[in-house]
Design an enzyme around this catalytic site. Structure first.
Site, short mmCIF file in Angstrom:
data_model
loop_
_atom_site.label_atom_id
_atom_site.label_comp_id
_atom_site.label_asym_id
_atom_site.label_seq_id
_atom_site.Cartn_x
_atom_site.Cartn_y
_atom_site.Cartn_z
N SER A 38 0.94 -1.06 -0.09
CA SER A 38 0.02 -0.15 0.09
C SER A 38 0.75 1.17 -0.12
O SER A 38 1.83 1.40 -0.79
CB SER A 38 -1.02 -0.26 1.17
OG SER A 38 -2.22 0.84 0.93
N ASP A 153 -5.80 -3.68 -2.24
CA ASP A 153 -4.71 -3.26 -1.34
C ASP A 153 -3.94 -4.44 -0.75
O ASP A 153 -4.77 -5.20 -0.09
CB ASP A 153 -5.47 -2.57 -0.48
CG ASP A 153 -4.61 -1.80 0.62
OD1 ASP A 153 -3.53 -2.35 0.83
OD2 ASP A 153 -4.89 -0.42 0.70
#
Length: 300
Positions: A38, A153
């Protein structure tokens, strides 16, 4: 033997990774391999591209006065609330057409296969697209199609990707966690720091709550708040489990209790938090490096 540094997810809190890298480099600890999830993927990828943490810091400090809200303008679709074209344009502007395999420092980032739930380590192909997959928070961003999979993510499956460094052959493993357990005591604001009066410029947490769905601290949580809080709670639990299993040599925990996931307008404070956390662990890293031998500090 290479020093591998794993940078975790956490939204804006991931800007603290810049401070961590600053302190490590200042202390003579040069990463020979970087993995990220991320926001850790964005910071790590940018560092591996630039080869200079000062330029990464300058980029982050630009958030303080930048108008980032257009990149999060609501463009609801069947699988995401934000325009994928604008996010991709932002990342293309950062990374250009560079491919991961062309970076001087080996880099990989982690995403999650939204259908199988599997972890996907991306260590080749366009850097911009790899980072976009790793930062694609579900509901807010659309899943990214890549090699027959739809990716979101990476924090959903591996918030601090130490195992990617192990597979890459790193000999000294440093993990950086910026997810503070819920309920932590908020940090006092730095002396001289103040909140800007409205109109807000880069306060994305406010932008999201005002523009996408209404909500507030004394109201029922809206979709955005619920999604982000759920992800952060899950990641906090998962971080501890993964670090216990993957066993880095040194873990740097950055206290981010006083920050929210979309407070990109506070880069200097977050960078400072990262620096202070890394400085507290620097001697432990140096002692371990000496024990393992001089090759561990060669950065590659």
């Amino acid at each position: 033997m290479r020093i591998g540094v794993a940078l975790g997810g956490g939204g804006a809190k991931g800007l603290a990774h810049i401070g961590v890298l600053k302190a490590l480099l200042r202390g003579g600890v040069v990463p020979g391999m970087v993995s990220g999830t991320s926001m850790g993927a964005l910071v790590g990828g940018l560092y591996c591209l630039k080869g200079d943490i000062r330029s990464v810091e300058e980029f982050a400090l630009g958030f303080e006065n930048a108008d980032l809200s257009p990149y999060l303008a609501a463009r609801p679709s069947s699988s995401g609330l934000v325009s994928e074209k604008r996010i991709q344009a932002f990342l293309d502007g950062l990374f250009g057409s560079v491919r991961i395999e062309d970076l001087a420092t080996p880099f990989s980032c982690v995403a999650a296969d939204v259908r199988s739930g599997g972890e996907v380590v991306i260590d080749r192909g366009p850097l911009a697209r790899a980072v976009r997959a790793s930062i694609s928070v579900p509901v807010i961003f659309k899943p990214v199609p890549l090699r027959g999979r739809y990716l979101v993510d990476g924090g959903l499956v591996n918030p601090v990707p130490v195992d990617a460094l192990k597979r890459g052959g790193a000999g000294l493993l440093v993990a950086v966690n910026v997810i503070t357990p819920p309920g932590g005591r908020p940090l006092p604001r730095a002396r001289g720091a103040r909140r800007r009066d409205k109109p807000l410029i880069a306060r994305l947490d406010d932008f999201l709550s005002r523009k996408l769905l209404s909500g507030g601290p004394h109201k029922e949580p809206n979709l955005i708040e619920t999604t982000l809080a759920t992800i952060e709670i899950m990641q906090e639990k998962l971080v501890m489990a993964r670090l216990a299993n993957d066993r880095p040599d040194v873990t740097i925990h950055v206290d981010t209790a006083g920050f929210k996931m979309f407070e990109f307008y506070r880069p200097a404070e977050l960078i400072r938090q990262g620096e202070e956390a890394a400085e507290r662990r620097l001697q432990a890293i140096l002692r371990l490096r000496r024990r393992l031998g001089p090759a561990a500090g060669a950065g590659g």
